[in-house]
Write a protein that holds these residues in place. Structure first.
Motif, PDB file in Angstrom:
ATOM      1  N   PHE A   6      -3.157  -1.701  -9.900  1.00 31.08           N
ATOM      2  CA  PHE A   6      -3.854  -1.682  -8.614  1.00 31.08           C
ATOM      3  C   PHE A   6      -4.712  -2.947  -8.477  1.00 31.08           C
ATOM      4  CE2 PHE A   6      -7.649  -0.716  -6.151  1.00 31.08           C
ATOM      5  CZ  PHE A   6      -7.143  -0.119  -5.020  1.00 31.08           C
ATOM      6  N   ASN A   7      -5.498  -3.239  -9.504  1.00 34.41           N
ATOM      7  CA  ASN A   7      -6.389  -4.406  -9.443  1.00 34.41           C
ATOM      8  C   ASN A   7      -5.603  -5.711  -9.364  1.00 34.41           C
ATOM      9  OD1 ASN A   7      -8.706  -2.888  -9.490  1.00 34.41           O
ATOM     10  ND2 ASN A   7      -8.840  -2.902 -11.731  1.00 34.41           N
ATOM     11  N   LYS A   8      -4.510  -5.787 -10.120  1.00 34.38           N
ATOM     12  CA  LYS A   8      -3.723  -7.025 -10.105  1.00 34.38           C
ATOM     13  C   LYS A   8      -3.140  -7.286  -8.712  1.00 34.38           C
ATOM     14  CE  LYS A   8      -2.236  -7.523 -14.932  1.00 34.38           C
ATOM     15  NZ  LYS A   8      -3.175  -8.578 -15.296  1.00 34.38           N
ATOM     16  N   ILE A   9      -2.669  -6.212  -8.050  1.00 29.54           N
ATOM     17  CA  ILE A   9      -2.090  -6.399  -6.715  1.00 29.54           C
ATOM     18  C   ILE A   9      -3.195  -6.810  -5.735  1.00 29.54           C
ATOM     19  CG2 ILE A   9      -0.877  -5.311  -4.776  1.00 29.54           C
ATOM     20  CD1 ILE A   9       0.515  -3.473  -6.801  1.00 29.54           C
ATOM     21  N   VAL A  10      -4.307  -6.069  -5.753  1.00 26.90           N
ATOM     22  CA  VAL A  10      -5.400  -6.378  -4.819  1.00 26.90           C
ATOM     23  C   VAL A  10      -5.953  -7.787  -5.083  1.00 26.90           C
ATOM     24  CG1 VAL A  10      -7.701  -5.699  -4.043  1.00 26.90           C
ATOM     25  CG2 VAL A  10      -5.975  -3.949  -4.443  1.00 26.90           C
ATOM     26  N   ASP A  11      -5.935  -8.209  -6.354  1.00 22.32           N
ATOM     27  CA  ASP A  11      -6.436  -9.548  -6.696  1.00 22.32           C
ATOM     28  C   ASP A  11      -5.381 -10.638  -6.502  1.00 22.32           C
ATOM     29  OD1 ASP A  11      -8.807  -8.392  -7.326  1.00 22.32           O
ATOM     30  OD2 ASP A  11      -8.483  -8.395  -9.503  1.00 22.32           O
ATOM     31  N   MET A  12      -4.211 -10.250  -5.987  1.00 26.40           N
ATOM     32  CA  MET A  12      -3.144 -11.198  -5.654  1.00 26.40           C
ATOM     33  C   MET A  12      -2.531 -11.871  -6.874  1.00 26.40           C
ATOM     34  SD  MET A  12      -2.824 -11.280  -2.415  1.00 26.40           S
ATOM     35  CE  MET A  12      -3.460  -9.825  -1.693  1.00 26.40           C
ATOM     36  N   ASP A  13      -2.524 -11.179  -8.013  1.00 28.85           N
ATOM     37  CA  ASP A  13      -1.884 -11.725  -9.205  1.00 28.85           C
ATOM     38  C   ASP A  13      -0.397 -11.330  -9.147  1.00 28.85           C
ATOM     39  OD1 ASP A  13      -0.890 -12.324 -11.673  1.00 28.85           O
ATOM     40  OD2 ASP A  13      -2.442 -11.274 -12.818  1.00 28.85           O
ATOM     41  N   GLY A  46      -4.873  -4.362   3.387  1.00 34.39           N
ATOM     42  CA  GLY A  46      -4.928  -4.274   4.856  1.00 34.39           C
ATOM     43  C   GLY A  46      -6.357  -4.094   5.348  1.00 34.39           C
ATOM     44  N   ASP A  47      -7.112  -3.226   4.670  1.00 31.07           N
ATOM     45  CA  ASP A  47      -8.511  -2.997   5.057  1.00 31.07           C
ATOM     46  C   ASP A  47      -9.332  -4.274   4.909  1.00 31.07           C
ATOM     47  OD1 ASP A  47      -7.895  -0.404   5.496  1.00 31.07           O
ATOM     48  OD2 ASP A  47      -8.763   0.371   3.636  1.00 31.07           O
ATOM     49  N   LYS A  48      -9.098  -4.982   3.796  1.00 29.77           N
ATOM     50  CA  LYS A  48      -9.859  -6.207   3.544  1.00 29.77           C
ATOM     51  C   LYS A  48      -9.556  -7.253   4.626  1.00 29.77           C
ATOM     52  CE  LYS A  48     -10.562  -6.098  -1.484  1.00 29.77           C
ATOM     53  NZ  LYS A  48     -11.975  -6.456  -1.631  1.00 29.77           N
ATOM     54  N   PHE A  49      -8.284  -7.281   5.075  1.00 32.38           N
ATOM     55  CA  PHE A  49      -7.907  -8.236   6.132  1.00 32.38           C
ATOM     56  C   PHE A  49      -8.636  -7.883   7.424  1.00 32.38           C
ATOM     57  CE2 PHE A  49      -5.087  -9.468   9.680  1.00 32.38           C
ATOM     58  CZ  PHE A  49      -5.044 -10.848   9.463  1.00 32.38           C
ATOM     59  N   GLU A  50      -8.664  -6.603   7.727  1.00 31.71           N
ATOM     60  CA  GLU A  50      -9.335  -6.176   8.969  1.00 31.71           C
ATOM     61  C   GLU A  50     -10.826  -6.495   8.940  1.00 31.71           C
ATOM     62  OE1 GLU A  50      -8.214  -1.997   9.762  1.00 31.71           O
ATOM     63  OE2 GLU A  50      -7.583  -2.837  11.693  1.00 31.71           O
ATOM     64  N   PHE A  55      -7.534 -13.196   4.258  1.00 30.79           N
ATOM     65  CA  PHE A  55      -6.951 -13.938   5.374  1.00 30.79           C
ATOM     66  C   PHE A  55      -5.426 -13.775   5.370  1.00 30.79           C
ATOM     67  CE2 PHE A  55     -11.029 -15.789   4.334  1.00 30.79           C
ATOM     68  CZ  PHE A  55     -11.657 -15.690   5.568  1.00 30.79           C
ATOM     69  N   LEU A  56      -4.794 -14.489   6.291  1.00 35.38           N
ATOM     70  CA  LEU A  56      -3.346 -14.363   6.460  1.00 35.38           C
ATOM     71  C   LEU A  56      -2.587 -14.630   5.161  1.00 35.38           C
ATOM     72  CD1 LEU A  56      -1.071 -13.855   8.380  1.00 35.38           C
ATOM     73  CD2 LEU A  56      -1.154 -16.254   9.064  1.00 35.38           C
ATOM     74  N   SER A  57      -3.069 -15.631   4.380  1.00 37.78           N
ATOM     75  CA  SER A  57      -2.354 -15.978   3.142  1.00 37.78           C
ATOM     76  C   SER A  57      -2.300 -14.771   2.204  1.00 37.78           C
ATOM     77  CB  SER A  57      -3.016 -17.171   2.451  1.00 37.78           C
ATOM     78  OG  SER A  57      -4.399 -16.950   2.352  1.00 37.78           O
ATOM     79  N   GLU A  58      -3.398 -14.007   2.126  1.00 39.11           N
ATOM     80  CA  GLU A  58      -3.428 -12.833   1.255  1.00 39.11           C
ATOM     81  C   GLU A  58      -2.502 -11.738   1.793  1.00 39.11           C
ATOM     82  OE1 GLU A  58      -6.455 -14.204   2.017  1.00 39.11           O
ATOM     83  OE2 GLU A  58      -7.322 -14.725   0.069  1.00 39.11           O
ATOM     84  N   LEU A  59      -2.486 -11.616   3.126  1.00 38.37           N
ATOM     85  CA  LEU A  59      -1.626 -10.608   3.749  1.00 38.37           C
ATOM     86  C   LEU A  59      -0.152 -10.905   3.435  1.00 38.37           C
ATOM     87  CD1 LEU A  59      -2.655  -8.272   5.448  1.00 38.37           C
ATOM     88  CD2 LEU A  59      -2.154  -9.579   7.494  1.00 38.37           C
ATOM     89  N   LEU A  60       0.189 -12.189   3.562  1.00 36.79           N
ATOM     90  CA  LEU A  60       1.563 -12.631   3.274  1.00 36.79           C
ATOM     91  C   LEU A  60       1.913 -12.355   1.820  1.00 36.79           C
ATOM     92  CD1 LEU A  60       1.936 -16.160   4.900  1.00 36.79           C
ATOM     93  CD2 LEU A  60       3.632 -14.354   5.001  1.00 36.79           C
ATOM     94  N   ALA A 191      -0.738  -3.632  18.591  1.00 39.86           N
ATOM     95  CA  ALA A 191      -1.569  -4.038  17.454  1.00 39.86           C
ATOM     96  C   ALA A 191      -1.345  -5.512  17.177  1.00 39.86           C
ATOM     97  CB  ALA A 191      -1.190  -3.232  16.221  1.00 39.86           C
ATOM     98  N   ASP A 192      -2.435  -6.224  16.914  1.00 41.49           N
ATOM     99  CA  ASP A 192      -2.263  -7.623  16.533  1.00 41.49           C
ATOM    100  C   ASP A 192      -2.628  -7.848  15.075  1.00 41.49           C
ATOM    101  OD1 ASP A 192      -4.931  -7.321  16.772  1.00 41.49           O
ATOM    102  OD2 ASP A 192      -5.247  -8.892  18.266  1.00 41.49           O
ATOM    103  N   ASP A 193      -2.679  -6.771  14.309  1.00 45.03           N
ATOM    104  CA  ASP A 193      -2.671  -6.950  12.854  1.00 45.03           C
ATOM    105  C   ASP A 193      -1.985  -5.747  12.198  1.00 45.03           C
ATOM    106  OD1 ASP A 193      -4.612  -5.201  11.261  1.00 45.03           O
ATOM    107  OD2 ASP A 193      -5.948  -5.939  12.832  1.00 45.03           O
ATOM    108  N   ALA A 194      -1.485  -5.991  10.989  1.00 50.38           N
ATOM    109  CA  ALA A 194      -0.614  -5.002  10.346  1.00 50.38           C
ATOM    110  C   ALA A 194      -1.347  -3.694  10.022  1.00 50.38           C
ATOM    111  CB  ALA A 194      -0.007  -5.608   9.074  1.00 50.38           C
ATOM    112  N   ALA A 195      -2.596  -3.797   9.570  1.00 47.67           N
ATOM    113  CA  ALA A 195      -3.334  -2.586   9.181  1.00 47.67           C
ATOM    114  C   ALA A 195      -3.570  -1.682  10.396  1.00 47.67           C
ATOM    115  CB  ALA A 195      -4.660  -2.968   8.535  1.00 47.67           C
ATOM    116  N   ARG A 196      -3.947  -2.312  11.515  1.00 43.88           N
ATOM    117  CA  ARG A 196      -4.129  -1.532  12.750  1.00 43.88           C
ATOM    118  C   ARG A 196      -2.795  -0.906  13.172  1.00 43.88           C
ATOM    119  NH1 ARG A 196      -6.593  -1.272  18.255  1.00 43.88           N
ATOM    120  NH2 ARG A 196      -4.878  -1.695  19.669  1.00 43.88           N
ATOM    121  N   GLY A 197      -1.717  -1.687  13.029  1.00 44.01           N
ATOM    122  CA  GLY A 197      -0.390  -1.189  13.388  1.00 44.01           C
ATOM    123  C   GLY A 197      -0.020   0.057  12.581  1.00 44.01           C
ATOM    124  N   VAL A 198      -0.310   0.021  11.287  1.00 43.02           N
ATOM    125  CA  VAL A 198       0.004   1.172  10.426  1.00 43.02           C
ATOM    126  C   VAL A 198      -0.801   2.383  10.889  1.00 43.02           C
ATOM    127  CG1 VAL A 198      -0.255   2.103   8.086  1.00 43.02           C
ATOM    128  CG2 VAL A 198       0.628  -0.213   8.409  1.00 43.02           C
TER     129      VAL A 198
END
Ligand code: B12
Length: 209
Positions: A6-13, A46-50, A55-60, A191-198
Motif C-alpha cells: 500500500f505504502n509503495k503504491i501511494v509513494d509512487m515506487d 485519487g483523494d490526494k489529487f483532489e 499532481f497529474l504526474s502522480e495520477l498518471l 467530472a473533470d478529474d478521475a476521483a470525482r468521476g469514480v
C-alpha cells in the motif's frame, strides 16, 4: 505485505511495488487480497489529487502501476472474485483523439471495482450505439477535451436515444466538460478529474463505498 505494498503504491515506487506484488503472488499470496490493497491505494492517490497534494504526474503513474500489477494479477483471480459494481462503456468522442485522461479514469474506476469496456478514441456515434447494444452497460462514459467534441457528445446521446437504448446513465469527463456542457449534451453527470468521476459513477448507480 499489505501495508508495505500500500505504502509503495501511494509513494509512487513503481519498481518496488511491482516487485513486491510479484513476490507475494509467487509465494502463494492471494490475488483477491492483492487487488484490494491496490484498490485502497488508488483511492488514496485519487483523494490526494483532489486535495491538491498530488499532481497529474502522480495520477498518471498511479494508473500505470495499477495497470502493470493487474496484468499479472487478473488472470489469477477466480470468476466471481472481482466484485463488479457495474459495467461502463468508455470512449473518447468523435473527432477527439486525446486518450490520456480517459486511460487514467479507466484505471481508477477499474480499481474501484467497475468493469470497463474501452472502445477507444475518436469514437463515432454508431460505435457507441453498437457497444451499448453488445455490452449492455450500466454507465456510458464519454471523454472530451476539445470544443468540437461537444457536438459529438450531444449527437451520441441522441443516437443512443434514437436506437431506443436507455437503461444506463451517461457521464462525461475531460478538460472540455462542465455543468453547461453536461446540460447541452444531455448527460447525467460530469467530472473533470478521475476521483470525482469514480465517486459520481457510484452515486449514479446508488452503490456504497
Ligand atoms: C497532450 C495533449 C495533446 C496530445 C494528445 C496525446 C494523447 N495521446 O492523448 C496531442 C499532441 C496528440 C494533441 C493533439 C491535439 N490537441 Co491537444 N492537448 C493536449 C494537452 C496538452 C493535455 C491533454 C491531457 O492529456 N491532459 C491530461 C489529462 C489527464 O486530463 P483530462 O483529459 O482532463 O483527464 C482527467 C479528467 O478530465 C478525467 N477524465 C478524462 N476523461 C474522462 C471520462 C470520463 C467519463 C470521466 C468521468 C472522467 C474523465 O480524468 C482524468 C484524470 O483526472 C491539452 C491541454 C490541457 N491543458 O488540457 C491540449 C488540448 C486539449 N489540445 C487541444 C487541441 C486543439 C489539439 C489539436 C486539435 C491540436 C491541433 N491543432 O492539431 C490536436 C488534435 C486533437 C484531436 N483531433 O483530438 C486544445 C483543445 C482546445 C479546445 N477547446 O478545443 C487543448 C486544450 C490545448 C489548448 N489550450 O489549445 N493534444
Amino acid at each position: 505485505m499489505h501495508e508495505e505494498l500500500f505504502n509503495k503504491i501511494v509513494d509512487m515506487d513503481e519498481e518496488g511495488s511491482i516487485k513486491l506484488a510479484k513476490e507475494y503472488l509467487d509465494g502463494g499470496g492471494d490475488a483477491q487480497k492483492l487487488l484490494n490493497v491496490c484498490r485502497d491505494a488508488m483511492g488514496v492517490i485519487g483523494d490526494k489529487f483532489e486535495k491538491g497534494e498530488y499532481f497529474l504526474s502522480e495520477l498518471l503513474l498511479g494508473g500505470e502501476i495499477f495497470s502493470s500489477i493487474m496484468e499479472f494479477t487478473l488472470p489469477l483471480l477466480k470468476e466471481g472474485d472481482i466484485a463488479k459494481l457495474g459495467k461502463i462503456v468508455l470512449g473518447t468522442v468523435k473527432d477527439d483523439i486525446h486518450n490520456i485522461g480517459k486511460d487514467i479514469f479507466k484505471a481508477f474506476v477499474e480499481a474501484a471495482g467497475f468493469e470497463v469496456v474501452d472502445i477507444g478514441v475518436d469514437v463515432p456515434e454508431e460505435k457507441f450505439v453498437e457497444a451499448v447494444k453488445e455490452h449492455k452497460p450500466d454507465i456510458v462514459g464519454m471523454s472530451c477535451l476539445i470544443t468540437a467534441g461537444i457536438s459529438s457528445m450531444k449527437n451520441t446521446v441522441e443516437a443512443l436515444k434514437e436506437a431506443g437504448l436507455k437503461d444506463f446513465k451517461i457521464i462525461i469527463g475531460g478538460g472540455r466538460v462542465d455543468e453547461e456542457v453536461k446540460e447541452l449534451a444531455g448527460a447525467d453527470a460530469w467530472a473533470d478529474d478521475a476521483a470525482r468521476g469514480v465517486r459520481l459513477c457510484k452515486e449514479l448507480l446508488g452503490v456504497e463505498g
